[in-house]
Design a protein around this motif. Structure first.
Motif: not given
Ligand SMILES: [Zn+2]
Length: 414
Positions: A43, A45-46, A83, A86
């Motif tokens: 992912c 973002r994370c 995710c 997300h």
């Molecule tokens: Zn994520």
């Protein structure tokens, strides 16, 4: 070693595999089909692994650093993943930022080159048309600076700088402790500087500002004293000396206009001599200036006043400096030289902001040094037509964050 692996080693590609390659002779391009290490699916973002949903059907292309005249392109078909936190999202691309069309490596090289040379030269080396290049640079710098907050500001300097031929000005705010530029805004009036204080700083930050240094412009003085309750304002040494020099020069010009042709001969070449600080004057210079006593009394008087004023900067006790200033202004007012009297009027009005220099010894000298670098950047590019392009270059060369260092370290290859 297979050819794919060889290319991978040669180009020092990290975090990805080369699955195929192709040389395009007509375009002088090397196309590489790549895929992320460890099957990707992270992912963006994370950075956690997500569940693969589907492979997208369109290839995306990233430009990498050119090598030996070949432009290098990465081809990859990103996948959509799910995710846990997300939701559905495009997988993380390890070699480039989410929406970028160039790799991190390319961005790093671009930023470093732009610190060293003109954008035009850097664009040529990197095989990019100039028009796209400045766009690309702007996007990269904007992304890196996004969400950046000014921190730990205690001593500020404010000055104006011209960036285009038609007298276009920008206001630049410096952090004089760390000697860097923290803000650039269009114009040089009160609205501009108000915008800096209201948009960039919190009330707490404004209270933390202890010292400020600027020129005699009423807009800057007014704004600083309005917004920062705990500030000690010091008028910049350099600007005061310049104002006095200009006054002396006015006297000289007046005399030049009134002089006959014979008298003018004696006044020739005086201008720079009058500006010189007493410590850099040669014996010959002093002799010429002393002949003025008989030659032209008015210029001589102006010069003596200017020379005496130099002592002010050497005082260490505020009360002594104040006494000196009072005595000097009284003498200067009696001189009957109109430009000097105007200078004295300004001085009397700003007296308390000039005396503060003696305690703090604060000047905009750091800012002048930074301005010199900014001017070099400007002249190198033969001026900037738009302020955003100029701002980019200012932040890149003397900004408060080291922009190339924000690129992940394993991509900082040069
Ligand atoms: Zn994520």
């Amino acid at each position: 070693m297979t050819a794919n692996k060889f290319i991978q080693k040669l180009l020092k590609l990290k975090g990805l595999f080369v699955t195929d390659f192709q040389f395009r002779f007509r375009e002088k391009a090397l196309n590489l089909w790549v895929k992320p290490h460890k099957n990707g699916c992270l992912c963006p973002r994370c950075k956690r692994r997500g569940r693969l949903v589907r492979k997208m059907d369109a290839y995306r292309v990233w430009r990498d650093i050119p090598i030996c005249g070949w432009s290098v392109f990465f081809w990859y078909c990103p996948r959509e993943i799910e995710c846990r936190r997300h939701g559905r999202i495009q997988e993380d691309i390890p070699w480039a930022d989410l929406y970028a069309r160039v790799t991190y490596r390319f961005e790093y090289v671009m930023l470093v080159y732009c610190q060293l040379m003109t954008q035009k030269a850097a664009a040529k080396i990197l095989h990019i048309p100039k028009s796209t290049f400045s766009d690309m640079l702007h996007r990269t710098i904007a992304r890196i600076r996004e969400g950046h907050r000014i921190r730990g500001l205690k001593t500020i300097g404010i000055d104006e700088i011209s960036y285009c031929k038609g007298h276009k000005y920008a206001t630049v705010v410096y952090d004089l402790d760390r000697s860097c530029v923290v803000w650039v805004g269009p114009g040089k009036g009160r609205e501009t500087i108000d915008r800096f204080f209201t948009e960039q700083l919190s009330d707490y930050q404004k209270r933390q500002i202890k010292w400020a240094c600027c020129d005699m412009s009423a807009a800057y003085i007014g704004a600083i004293e309005h917004h920062c309750p705990n500030v000690t304002l010091v008028l910049d040494h350099f600007h005061i000396v310049k104002a006095l020099n200009n006054a002396v020069d006015e006297v000289r010009k007046e005399q030049w206009r009134e002089a006959s042709i014979d008298e003018r001969k004696a006044l020739k070449g005086l201008r720079w001599l009058l500006f010189k600080h007493s410590s850099n004057r040669s014996k010959k210079d002093s002799r010429i200036l002393n002949t003025l006593r008989k030659g032209n009394r008015r210029i001589h008087r102006a010069w003596v006043l200017k020379d005496e004023f130099e002592h002010f900067w050497e005082y260490n006790a505020p009360w002594a400096a104040e006494r000196f200033l009072k005595r000097w202004t009284t003498t200067a007012l009696k001189s009957r030289l109109e430009p000097i009297r105007d200078f004295v009027k300004m001085l009397r009005k700003q007296m308390h902001r000039i005396i503060t220099f003696v305690e703090t010894k604060l000047t905009n000298a750091t800012a002048e040094g930074l301005n010199r670098i900014i001017r070099i950047v400007k002249n190198r590019a033969s001026g900037f037509r738009s302020l955003p392009a100029f701002t980019d270059m200012i932040f890149l060369t003397v900004g408060d964050i080291d922009i190339p260092a924000q690129i992940p370290s394993k991509f900082r290859t040069l």
